[in-house]
Design a protein around this motif. Structure first.
Motif, PDB file in Angstrom:
ATOM      1  N   ALA A  42      24.867 -12.115  10.853  1.00 24.94           N
ATOM      2  CA  ALA A  42      24.388 -10.732  10.367  1.00 24.94           C
ATOM      3  C   ALA A  42      24.197  -9.704  11.750  1.00 24.94           C
ATOM      4  O   ALA A  42      24.161  -8.796  11.267  1.00 24.94           O
TER       5      ALA A  42
ATOM      6  N   ILE B  88      14.562  -4.984   7.999  1.00 27.81           N
ATOM      7  CA  ILE B  88      14.519  -6.094   7.076  1.00 27.81           C
ATOM      8  C   ILE B  88      13.208  -6.024   6.581  1.00 27.81           C
ATOM      9  O   ILE B  88      12.209  -6.235   7.053  1.00 27.81           O
TER      10      ILE B  88
ATOM     11  N   TRP C 243      11.768  -8.697   4.218  1.00 31.66           N
ATOM     12  CA  TRP C 243      11.832 -10.049   3.899  1.00 31.66           C
ATOM     13  C   TRP C 243      11.517 -10.196   2.294  1.00 31.66           C
ATOM     14  O   TRP C 243      11.986 -11.146   1.662  1.00 31.66           O
TER      15      TRP C 243
ATOM     16  N   GLU D  24      21.319 -13.174   2.030  1.00 28.94           N
ATOM     17  CA  GLU D  24      20.797 -12.273   2.965  1.00 28.94           C
ATOM     18  C   GLU D  24      19.945 -13.088   3.961  1.00 28.94           C
ATOM     19  O   GLU D  24      19.747 -12.823   5.034  1.00 28.94           O
TER      20      GLU D  24
ATOM     21  N   GLU E 285      19.586 -13.517   7.852  1.00 28.89           N
ATOM     22  CA  GLU E 285      18.652 -13.048   8.855  1.00 28.89           C
ATOM     23  C   GLU E 285      17.851 -14.109   9.305  1.00 28.89           C
ATOM     24  O   GLU E 285      17.451 -14.190  10.437  1.00 28.89           O
TER      25      GLU E 285
ATOM     26  N   SER F   5      10.703  -9.985  13.370  1.00 26.40           N
ATOM     27  CA  SER F   5      11.782  -9.325  12.740  1.00 26.40           C
ATOM     28  C   SER F   5      11.939  -7.988  13.020  1.00 26.40           C
ATOM     29  O   SER F   5      12.918  -7.334  13.433  1.00 26.40           O
TER      30      SER F   5
ATOM     31  N   THR G  71      15.034  -5.907  15.362  1.00 26.75           N
ATOM     32  CA  THR G  71      15.487  -4.718  14.816  1.00 26.75           C
ATOM     33  C   THR G  71      15.570  -3.697  15.694  1.00 26.75           C
ATOM     34  O   THR G  71      16.660  -2.949  16.083  1.00 26.75           O
TER      35      THR G  71
END
Length: 187
Positions: free
Chosen positions: A34, A45, A47, A54, A58, A95, A99
């Motif tokens: 990804a 993201i 979740w 996906e 991730e 996360s 990002t």
């Protein structure tokens, strides 16, 4: 009461989790499927909204990145514990940090992006440390994040800490269960 997180058992379909033995080896090697810059726009993201496929991608990328992060910055388990994936508050924080890192170090990004990420990383470490402390996570033991029932709610189910024997096996089991649950919801 303490239970044990056992090493991987036969029957786990690690073929579906190619990342289980992988990881990020350093700048330029990529984190996983990804994160490969294939023209996709970088996005936050959520979740809660990921499909099974996906989520699998991730989880793979986030795990590889968290492994790189903890090694690169020498982060102790009081900041990133072995079973971070079992704590929603840590997943969301890591996360978002991941990002942000991808954006900060994007080749087309601003030259000041990395210093902004490092500043935000310092803030994130304080939050991570607070959540890890609150949950009671340690290097060799983990327990679910404590939940408080509000008036009128049923008390949360009590569960004890677990002994961590094989972090990678637990991660593979966790992701397998998460992806299976998402597939059931999609059906």
């Amino acid at each position: 009461m303490s239970t044990r997180v056992e090493p991987a058992q036969e029957g786990l379909d690690i073929e579906d989790l190619e990342f289980a033995q992988g990881g990020f080896d350093g700048p330029g090697s990529g984190f996983g499927v990804a994160d490969v810059n294939d023209g996709q726009v970088l996005r936050p993201i959520n979740w809660n909204l990921l499909t099974a496929e996906e989520a699998l991608l991730e989880w793979a990328d986030l795990d590889a990145w968290v492994q790189w992060l903890r090694r690169t910055f020498g982060l102790p388990p009081s900041v990133v514990p072995p079973l971070w994936h079992r704590h929603d508050e840590l997943v969301w924080e890591l996360s978002a940090l991941h990002t942000h890192w991808l954006n900060a170090y994007d080749p087309d990004g601003t030259p000041s992006g990395p210093i902004g990420w490092l500043r935000d990383f310092a803030d994130a470490r304080h939050r991570l440390r607070e959540w890890v402390s609150s949950a009671g996570c340690r290097l060799d033991r983990d327990r679910p994040t404590r939940q408080t029932a509000w008036p009128g709610e049923a008390p949360p189910e009590a569960s004890g800490e677990v002994e961590i024997l094989d972090r990678q096996a637990d991660f593979v089991r966790f992701v397998t269960e998460d992806v299976a649950a998402r597939r059931r919801t999609e059906e």
